[in-house]
Write an enzyme that holds these catalytic residues in place. Structure first.
Site, short mmCIF file in Angstrom:
data_model
loop_
_atom_site.label_atom_id
_atom_site.label_comp_id
_atom_site.label_asym_id
_atom_site.label_seq_id
_atom_site.Cartn_x
_atom_site.Cartn_y
_atom_site.Cartn_z
N ILE A 100 58.11 29.97 54.54
CA ILE A 100 58.49 30.00 53.14
C ILE A 100 57.59 29.07 52.33
O ILE A 100 57.05 28.10 52.86
CB ILE A 100 60.00 29.61 52.98
CG1 ILE A 100 60.46 29.75 51.53
CG2 ILE A 100 60.28 28.25 53.56
CD1 ILE A 100 61.99 29.62 51.35
N CYS A 101 57.44 29.38 51.06
CA CYS A 101 56.73 28.54 50.09
C CYS A 101 55.24 28.48 50.42
O CYS A 101 54.55 29.50 50.40
CB CYS A 101 57.39 27.16 50.03
SG CYS A 101 56.90 26.12 48.65
N ALA A 102 54.71 27.31 50.75
CA ALA A 102 53.30 27.17 51.10
C ALA A 102 53.06 27.38 52.59
O ALA A 102 51.91 27.50 53.03
CB ALA A 102 52.79 25.79 50.68
#
Length: 183
Positions: A100-102
């Site tokens: 998730i995210c980066a």
């Protein structure tokens, strides 16, 4: 079912803790794995104690590997040779890999990111791989699940739970949490 959540200093707390909580509610045995140390500090100074270090994590003892995002945590994940090997092992065994995210950046550097993915908006330029799905909060592509960021952590956790424990269990937890994807 067992899942490893890999934690590096600078992890995004909301993404890690939300997923851990949802999976444990759904009956998944979740182990916290420290990338380089047992005491791991999140980007907002929340400290979690890992159950073991990455070098001690046996890929044969887990059904899934999950990477929370956050910076600089995702940078450490993407640059870890040990994690790269573990991700490749999970992928060869067609086990679930979620980021998730980066953190999808670590999947890209390991060569396991599939044709479609999402990540924190704007971070697709760092990942530099075709297939970015900007209009989706969570993307499931083969054995890979990716998600945008903190606000999508619950939806991400429920997608992982669905994959591991089935739709019935995930729907039950979703109802208990009063979750609605349209919120």
């Amino acid at each position: 079912m067992k899942a490893y959540v890999i934690l590096a200093d600078g992890f995004e707390e909301l993404e890690a803790v939300t997923v851990i909580d949802i999976l444990r509610r759904g009956g998944v045995d979740v182990l916290l794995i420290g990338l380089t140390q047992l005491q791991v500090v999140g980007t907002h100074q929340l400290q979690l104690k890992a159950d073991c270090l990455l070098n001690d994590a046996d890929p044969n003892q887990s059904d899934a590997i999950i990477l929370p995002g956050g910076l600089p945590g995702a940078d450490y994940l993407a640059k870890s040779t040990e994690l790269k090997v573990l991700l490749q092992t999970f992928n060869k065994q067609n086990k679930l890999i979620a980021a998730i995210c980066a953190a999808p950046w670590a999947l890209a550097t390991a060569g396991v990111l599939k044709d479609q993915y999402c990540c924190y908006p704007g971070f697709e330029q760092t990942i530099a791989q075709a297939g970015y799905q900007q209009d989706q909060n969570v993307v499931v592509c083969d054995n890979i699940i990716t998600s945008k960021g903190p606000a999508t952590a619950m939806e991400f956790g429920l997608a992982i739970l669905t994959h591991l424990m089935g739709k019935t269990v995930a729907t039950q937890i979703e109802k208990q949490l009063l979750f609605s994807a349209s919120q």
